[in-house]
Design a protein around this motif. Structure first.
Motif, short mmCIF file in Angstrom:
data_model
loop_
_atom_site.label_atom_id
_atom_site.label_comp_id
_atom_site.label_asym_id
_atom_site.label_seq_id
_atom_site.Cartn_x
_atom_site.Cartn_y
_atom_site.Cartn_z
N LEU A 172 0.83 -1.22 0.00
CA LEU A 172 0.00 0.00 0.00
C LEU A 172 0.86 1.26 0.00
CD1 LEU A 172 -3.12 -0.44 2.30
CD2 LEU A 172 -3.05 0.32 -0.07
N VAL A 173 1.91 1.25 0.81
CA VAL A 173 2.83 2.39 0.84
C VAL A 173 3.37 2.63 -0.56
CG1 VAL A 173 5.00 3.25 1.75
CG2 VAL A 173 3.45 2.03 3.26
N CYS A 174 3.77 1.52 -1.19
CA CYS A 174 4.28 1.57 -2.55
C CYS A 174 3.25 2.17 -3.49
CB CYS A 174 4.58 0.17 -3.05
SG CYS A 174 6.30 -0.21 -3.01
N PHE A 175 2.00 1.69 -3.34
CA PHE A 175 0.93 2.11 -4.22
C PHE A 175 0.69 3.61 -4.13
CE2 PHE A 175 -3.61 3.17 -4.50
CZ PHE A 175 -3.82 2.90 -5.84
N TYR A 176 0.53 4.11 -2.89
CA TYR A 176 0.29 5.55 -2.73
C TYR A 176 1.50 6.36 -3.15
CZ TYR A 176 -4.15 4.76 -0.40
OH TYR A 176 -5.44 4.41 -0.12
N GLY A 177 2.66 5.83 -2.86
CA GLY A 177 3.89 6.52 -3.27
C GLY A 177 3.94 6.67 -4.77
N ALA A 178 3.60 5.59 -5.48
CA ALA A 178 3.65 5.62 -6.94
C ALA A 178 2.60 6.55 -7.51
CB ALA A 178 3.47 4.20 -7.49
N TRP B 80 10.07 0.22 4.98
CA TRP B 80 10.94 1.41 5.03
C TRP B 80 11.41 1.77 3.62
CZ3 TRP B 80 11.67 4.71 8.95
CH2 TRP B 80 11.40 4.27 10.25
N ASN B 81 11.84 0.77 2.89
CA ASN B 81 12.31 1.01 1.52
C ASN B 81 11.26 1.72 0.67
OD1 ASN B 81 14.71 -0.16 2.08
ND2 ASN B 81 14.45 -1.95 0.75
N SER B 82 10.02 1.23 0.78
CA SER B 82 8.94 1.80 -0.03
C SER B 82 8.73 3.26 0.33
CB SER B 82 7.63 1.05 0.20
OG SER B 82 7.85 -0.32 0.15
N MET B 83 8.75 3.55 1.63
CA MET B 83 8.49 4.92 2.07
C MET B 83 9.63 5.86 1.67
SD MET B 83 6.04 6.53 3.45
CE MET B 83 6.20 8.26 3.06
N ILE B 84 10.85 5.37 1.79
CA ILE B 84 12.01 6.19 1.40
C ILE B 84 11.96 6.46 -0.10
CG2 ILE B 84 14.52 6.21 1.15
CD1 ILE B 84 14.61 4.68 3.85
N ALA B 85 11.69 5.40 -0.86
CA ALA B 85 11.62 5.55 -2.32
C ALA B 85 10.56 6.56 -2.70
CB ALA B 85 11.32 4.20 -2.96
N ALA B 86 9.38 6.44 -2.07
CA ALA B 86 8.27 7.35 -2.37
C ALA B 86 8.66 8.80 -2.06
CB ALA B 86 7.03 6.95 -1.59
N SER B 87 9.30 9.01 -0.92
CA SER B 87 9.67 10.38 -0.52
C SER B 87 10.64 11.00 -1.49
CB SER B 87 10.31 10.38 0.86
OG SER B 87 9.53 9.69 1.77
N VAL B 88 11.65 10.23 -1.88
CA VAL B 88 12.66 10.82 -2.75
C VAL B 88 12.10 11.05 -4.15
CG1 VAL B 88 15.08 10.74 -3.40
CG2 VAL B 88 14.34 9.56 -1.38
N GLN B 89 11.28 10.10 -4.62
CA GLN B 89 10.68 10.27 -5.94
C GLN B 89 9.77 11.48 -6.00
OE1 GLN B 89 8.91 6.46 -6.50
NE2 GLN B 89 10.86 5.54 -7.10
N PRO C 149 13.66 14.99 -0.46
CA PRO C 149 14.87 14.32 0.02
C PRO C 149 15.09 14.52 1.51
CG PRO C 149 15.44 16.20 -1.36
CD PRO C 149 13.97 16.03 -1.44
N ASP C 150 14.60 15.64 2.05
CA ASP C 150 14.74 15.87 3.49
C ASP C 150 14.02 14.79 4.27
OD1 ASP C 150 15.89 18.06 2.52
OD2 ASP C 150 14.48 19.51 3.37
N THR C 151 12.78 14.52 3.85
CA THR C 151 11.99 13.47 4.49
C THR C 151 12.70 12.14 4.36
OG1 THR C 151 10.10 14.67 3.62
CG2 THR C 151 9.64 12.54 4.64
N ALA C 152 13.24 11.89 3.18
CA ALA C 152 13.93 10.62 2.94
C ALA C 152 15.10 10.46 3.90
CB ALA C 152 14.42 10.56 1.50
N LEU C 153 15.84 11.53 4.06
CA LEU C 153 17.00 11.50 4.95
C LEU C 153 16.57 11.25 6.39
CD1 LEU C 153 19.99 11.82 5.46
CD2 LEU C 153 19.73 14.28 5.35
N ASN D 35 19.07 -2.33 3.50
CA ASN D 35 19.80 -3.26 2.65
C ASN D 35 20.29 -2.52 1.40
OD1 ASN D 35 17.51 -2.99 1.11
ND2 ASN D 35 16.68 -4.99 1.67
N GLU D 36 20.90 -3.25 0.52
CA GLU D 36 21.43 -2.64 -0.70
C GLU D 36 20.35 -1.92 -1.49
OE1 GLU D 36 23.43 -5.40 -3.20
OE2 GLU D 36 25.34 -4.48 -2.67
N VAL D 37 19.15 -2.52 -1.51
CA VAL D 37 18.05 -1.93 -2.28
C VAL D 37 17.73 -0.53 -1.73
CG1 VAL D 37 15.64 -2.19 -2.97
CG2 VAL D 37 17.12 -4.20 -2.83
N THR D 38 17.69 -0.42 -0.40
CA THR D 38 17.44 0.88 0.22
C THR D 38 18.44 1.91 -0.29
OG1 THR D 38 17.17 -0.45 2.22
CG2 THR D 38 16.89 1.93 2.44
#
Ligand SMILES: [Zn+2]
Ligand SMILES: [Zn+2]
Length: 433
Positions: A1-7, A29-38, A42-46, A60-63
């Motif tokens: 869902l996080v991914c979905f809303y992020g996208a 976490w990865n999904s939320m970070i990805a969504a924020s930066v996209q 970037p502040d939120t992502a950090l 992980n590496e993906v993050t």
């Protein structure tokens, strides 16, 4: 869902869902970070990155790769550097995958030296690492070095792929290396077993068109079936450089057949008309755009200052420092005039009757506002890095050159196609772009 809303671009909803998750694992976490930066936060992502660390969830590496590639897109070099330090501190193994993301981030953010450092530190480089390095050198206008890297890649026994050739050919196109481009293109299938695709053809159209070999371009276009919008827009760009109105009209109509709502095509053709002084055609085209409800893509420039991205549009008044920026800009305009700098009014798409108004309008371009903000906010030792979503106009290009000399500042502008590095009144593109 996080991914979905992020996208979907609904960051608030994504965040709500994210907060409701009881035990967040690395994937959430990865999904939320990805969504924020996209979504350009970037502040939120950090912050999320640090929060994740505080909650003892190991990225992980993906993050890391996802965060780095987003930094690359945004030109967020401070955040990118922070991640690099984090990687070292946390003892992540800098394998090929992670190093490639890191070097690409540095290259896209304008720090080619650091990108090369990372590249050289990779023990066994795969095709992605080599291709990313070629792309990095290409966007900074180091065509010869990009070609050299390509040869070293082959010496190392790594087989190039289709992407390698796109990067290699665009390296040739940025520096006008026509002979080299012809050679590589001819060798693709027989030597490397790679069938040229639409993007390779459009690179070739770009190289040859810029150099004015229009007959060869047309032969090439006949060979590349089916025709893509890429090819026609490259041709349109070349026609603009050479003021080839007839061919531009052909390219335009073919492009519009494929993409009726391509606003860039209208802008490009009107640039071609403007260049050859066909102002009646320009206003005809403007009218056509209005009638069909097309709007020119909004240009914007962004600059990172102390880890925060500031964005400017043309004639921007929304920035808290606007007043300061405009008064500095006025001061600069006077200084530049005294130095003999003349605003290039041909760069104006709009037909502004009043000559004085024309000059005013030029001074409102977003990259100028961002450069001035950089002058005001960054230490003199720091280069001013600007990211522009469209192609930089000729007048802003001259403006940046003049500023780099007058204020002894290094200015980097990444536009839609490449990097421009302004220093001592010159640009790394040698005015070929
Ligand atoms: Zn401009
Ligand atoms: Zn340049």
């Amino acid at each position: 869902l996080v991914c979905f809303y992020g996208a979907c671009g609904n960051l608030d909803m994504a965040y709500k869902v994210f907060l409701s998750i009881q035990s967040k694992d690395v994937v959430s976490w990865n999904s939320m970070i990805a969504a924020s930066v996209q979504r350009g936060c970037p502040d939120t992502a950090l912050e999320l990155f640090q929060a994740m660390d505080a909650e003892n969830v190991k990225p992980n590496e993906v993050t890391l790769v996802c965060a780095l590639s987003a930094c690359a897109q945004l030109g967020a070099i401070d955040l990118g550097r922070w991640i690099h330090i984090y990687i070292n501190k946390r003892g992540f193994k800098l394998d090929c995958y992670l190093s490639t993301a890191l070097l690409y981030m540095y290259a896209k953010c304008g720090d080619l030296e650091r990108a090369l450092e990372v590249f050289h530190s990779v023990k066994r480089k795969d095709v992605f690492a080599w291709s990313a390095m070629i792309a990095g050198l290409a966007m900074h206008g180091h065509g010869k070095a990009a070609i050299d890297t390509f040869y070293r890649m082959q010496e190392a026994g790594v087989k190039p792929n289709a992407v390698t050739f796109i990067n290699l050919l665009s390296a040739c196109s940025h520096m006008g290396l026509v002979e080299e481009a012809r050679l590589f293109f001819r060798q693709m299938l027989p030597v490397h077993g790679i069938e040229p695709q639409a993007q390779h053809y459009s690179c070739m159209v770009d190289v040859l068109g810029r150099a004015g070999y229009f007959d060869e371009v047309m032969d090439l276009i006949k060979m590349s079936m089916p025709h893509t919008a890429f090819v026609w827009s490259s041709l349109l760009g070349a026609c603009w450089i050479h003021g080839n109105v007839d061919l531009a009209e052909v390219a335009f109509s073919r492009l519009i057949e494929l993409e009726p709502r391509n606003d860039g095509a209208y802008v490009m053709l009107s640039n071609v008309y403007a260049k050859s002084g066909k102002w009646d055609k320009v206003s005809e085209l403007r009218k056509l755009m209005r009638v069909s409800g097309l709007k020119k893509e909004q240009g914007y420039s962004s600059i990172e200052v102390h880890g925060t991205i500031h964005e400017f549009v043309v004639a921007d008044n929304s920035h808290p420092m606007s007043t300061k920026i405009y008064s500095k800009l006025e001061e600069i305009a006077l200084e530049l005039k005294a130095e003999g700098y003349v605003p290039d009014k041909n760069q104006l798409l709009l037909i502004v009757e009043d000559e004085h108004m024309k000059e005013q309008a030029l001074y409102l371009h977003s990259e100028k506002l961002a450069i001035v903000f950089g002058l005001l906010s960054l230490a003199t030792s720091q280069p001013i890095r600007i990211m522009k979503n469209l192609r930089i106009c000729g007048d802003c290009h001259s403006f940046a050159k003049a500023i780099s000399k007058l204020y002894k500042r290094e200015i980097l502008v990444r536009d839609r196609y490449r990097f421009h590095r302004f220093k001592d009144g010159c640009c790394s593109c040698m005015d070929y772009w």
